[in-house]
Design a protein around this motif. Structure first.
Motif, PDB file in Angstrom:
ATOM      1  N   GLU A 284     -19.858  18.679 -22.596  1.00  0.00           N
ATOM      2  CA  GLU A 284     -19.709  18.176 -24.260  1.00  0.00           C
ATOM      3  C   GLU A 284     -21.366  17.587 -24.317  1.00  0.00           C
ATOM      4  N   HIS A 285     -21.636  17.403 -25.405  1.00  0.00           N
ATOM      5  CA  HIS A 285     -23.252  17.383 -25.450  1.00  0.00           C
ATOM      6  C   HIS A 285     -23.441  16.057 -25.930  1.00  0.00           C
ATOM      7  N   TRP A 286     -23.937  14.776 -26.008  1.00  0.00           N
ATOM      8  CA  TRP A 286     -23.714  13.379 -26.197  1.00  0.00           C
ATOM      9  C   TRP A 286     -25.280  12.908 -27.010  1.00  0.00           C
ATOM     10  N   LEU A 287     -25.438  12.292 -27.591  1.00  0.00           N
ATOM     11  CA  LEU A 287     -26.262  11.915 -28.601  1.00  0.00           C
ATOM     12  C   LEU A 287     -26.363  10.435 -28.164  1.00  0.00           C
ATOM     13  N   ASN A 288     -27.150   9.307 -27.573  1.00  0.00           N
ATOM     14  CA  ASN A 288     -26.959   8.421 -27.341  1.00  0.00           C
ATOM     15  C   ASN A 288     -28.279   7.315 -27.600  1.00  0.00           C
ATOM     16  N   ILE A 289     -27.379   6.026 -28.204  1.00  0.00           N
ATOM     17  CA  ILE A 289     -29.187   4.932 -28.192  1.00  0.00           C
ATOM     18  C   ILE A 289     -28.246   3.706 -27.016  1.00  0.00           C
ATOM     19  N   LEU A 290     -29.114   3.545 -26.256  1.00  0.00           N
ATOM     20  CA  LEU A 290     -29.011   2.735 -25.063  1.00  0.00           C
ATOM     21  C   LEU A 290     -30.103   2.125 -24.875  1.00  0.00           C
ATOM     22  N   ASP A 291     -29.821   0.872 -25.804  1.00  0.00           N
ATOM     23  CA  ASP A 291     -30.619  -0.844 -26.000  1.00  0.00           C
ATOM     24  C   ASP A 291     -29.843  -1.285 -25.547  1.00  0.00           C
ATOM     25  N   PRO A 292     -30.634  -2.379 -25.456  1.00  0.00           N
ATOM     26  CA  PRO A 292     -29.913  -3.593 -24.105  1.00  0.00           C
ATOM     27  C   PRO A 292     -28.299  -4.081 -24.989  1.00  0.00           C
ATOM     28  N   ASP A 293     -28.501  -4.729 -26.232  1.00  0.00           N
ATOM     29  CA  ASP A 293     -27.250  -5.057 -26.674  1.00  0.00           C
ATOM     30  C   ASP A 293     -26.073  -4.625 -28.115  1.00  0.00           C
ATOM     31  N   PHE A 294     -27.086  -2.824 -27.692  1.00  0.00           N
ATOM     32  CA  PHE A 294     -26.398  -2.218 -28.585  1.00  0.00           C
ATOM     33  C   PHE A 294     -26.360  -0.183 -27.744  1.00  0.00           C
ATOM     34  N   ASN A 295     -25.593   0.191 -27.599  1.00  0.00           N
ATOM     35  CA  ASN A 295     -25.428   1.499 -27.651  1.00  0.00           C
ATOM     36  C   ASN A 295     -24.294   2.681 -28.899  1.00  0.00           C
ATOM     37  N   MET A 296     -25.173   3.473 -29.202  1.00  0.00           N
ATOM     38  CA  MET A 296     -24.012   4.575 -29.997  1.00  0.00           C
ATOM     39  C   MET A 296     -24.059   5.896 -28.514  1.00  0.00           C
ATOM     40  N   HIS A 297     -23.010   6.489 -29.105  1.00  0.00           N
ATOM     41  CA  HIS A 297     -22.604   8.012 -28.498  1.00  0.00           C
ATOM     42  C   HIS A 297     -21.744   8.496 -29.305  1.00  0.00           C
ATOM     43  N   MET A 298     -22.549   9.088 -29.432  1.00  0.00           N
ATOM     44  CA  MET A 298     -22.085  10.622 -30.809  1.00  0.00           C
ATOM     45  C   MET A 298     -21.950  12.070 -29.831  1.00  0.00           C
TER      46      MET A 298
END
Length: 358
Positions: A284-298
């Motif tokens: 599964e190919h996931w694009l992620n934002i990995l910031d201290p108080d915000f995460n996105m997993h697409m």
């Protein structure tokens, strides 16, 4: 609970236990799909063992989240997950009955549609070396609407008070679910009238009402507006290109993602962008934002099409990038961050201009 229902819930619980042993670390959403069940049905089988069924009134349950302090709010659909850490700072409920909705403003920002809130659970579970405590809300099909996880500095006494106040008399291990039926949207009857109304929009929030009046599916609307208000861009590279550009230039953006009962919104800068692969049944190919108080997993292998969309407003054109899956369900939207009364930033328009058109 009758004997048949008890047997069904017992069998489901044993099947869930078996799949957890066969696939250690499998997420409940994945396990539910493998078992042909829903997340809510699986949770119900553990009633009395770390799981407490909750009931409404749902607007009051939402308001009670303010007492928890800093939490992690998670909202998702099949392809995108948004996670924000912070308090439920400002909760405003409007409307009654099926039309009731709410706006949550602050570190956690959501738009809540209570017609889809069907059942909720307070859940205590072990994950690795941690004990996770959460409140999880589901729609009538058993799909997750939103999940609120306690953090290190959350108010656990407030959490216990919420459980007692909203505890349902029904603590059975059986849960009835039913699929949603989708009303066909066969509009518009008059394409030119539809596009004329689009050209006369004054506010981006009027777009949904326009679709409803003309009985047009959102994806079909973008097809109708192609060449005038919309055009397609490369779906596989667009999301990462937007995030990389926003990160490198420190451009604040907005990200919307959600489901029929909750729309979660990120407003601000993004920093750490990563692409990862994982999965039990295959890559599964996931694009992620990995910031201290915000995460996105697409999940990028679910992103089938991407559209640039323009809407007229009293402050000029507002431009979004909208992502859809193969079934034409919306995955997420990206905007340049702007406040009411302020025109769209040229830096955002430059990001969109540089996307590869099809």
């Amino acid at each position: 609970m009758n004997t048949i229902a008890e047997s069904k819930s017992s069998s489901l619980r044993e099947a869930w236990r078996g799949i957890q042993q066969a696939k250690p670390g499998i997420r409940i959403r994945e396990a539910a799909k493998d078992l042909g069940a829903s997340e809510a049905e699986l949770l119900a089988t553990k009633a009395g063992e770390g799981v407490v069924r909750l009931q409404g009134p749902w607007p009051e349950l939402l308001k009670s989240f303010k007492t928890l302090g800093k939490v992690m709010s998670l909202t998702r659909n099949d392809a995108c997950i948004l996670e924000h850490k912070g308090p439920f700072q400002d909760v405003n409920v409007t409307g009654d009955g099926p039309r009731a909705m709410a706006t949550v403003i602050g570190p956690v920002e959501t738009r809540v549609f209570f017609h889809a809130w069907h059942v909720a659970f307070a859940v205590t579970e072990e994950k690795s070396d941690r004990i996770l405590k959460s409140i999880q809300v589901f729609d009538k099909s058993g799909e997750a609407v939103t999940k609120i996880y306690l953090q290190e500095k959350s108010d656990e006494e407030a959490y216990r008070s919420i459980i007692e106040e909203f505890r349902s008399p029904d603590q059975s291990a059986e849960l009835e679910v039913e699929p949603y039926t989708i009303d066909p949207l066969n509009g518009p009857q008059d394409r030119e009238a539809f596009l004329k109304e689009w050209s006369e929009l004054k506010d981006t929030h009027d777009f949904f009402g326009m679709l409803r009046r003309h009985k047009v599916h959102r994806y079909h609307a973008l097809e109708l507006g192609s060449g005038k208000f919309t055009y397609q861009v490369d779906a596989q590279i667009t999301p990462k290109q937007i995030l990389d550009s926003a990160s490198s230039t420190k451009l604040p953006i907005m990200i919307f993602a959600g489901n029929r009962g909750n729309l979660q919104i990120h407003q601000g800068k993004v920093r750490t962008i990563r692409v990862l692969e994982r999965g039990h049944a295959g890559p599964e190919h996931w694009l992620n934002i990995l910031d201290p108080d915000f995460n996105m997993h697409m999940r990028m292998d679910f992103v089938y099409s991407a559209w640039v969309v323009q809407k007229p407003t009293t402050e000029g054109l507002v431009t979004s990038v909208e992502l859809f899956d193969r079934e034409k369900n919306m995955i997420a939207q990206f905007f340049g961050l702007r406040k009411p009364g302020i025109p769209e930033r040229e830096e955002w328009r430059e990001v969109v201009k540089n996307l590869r058109a099809l």
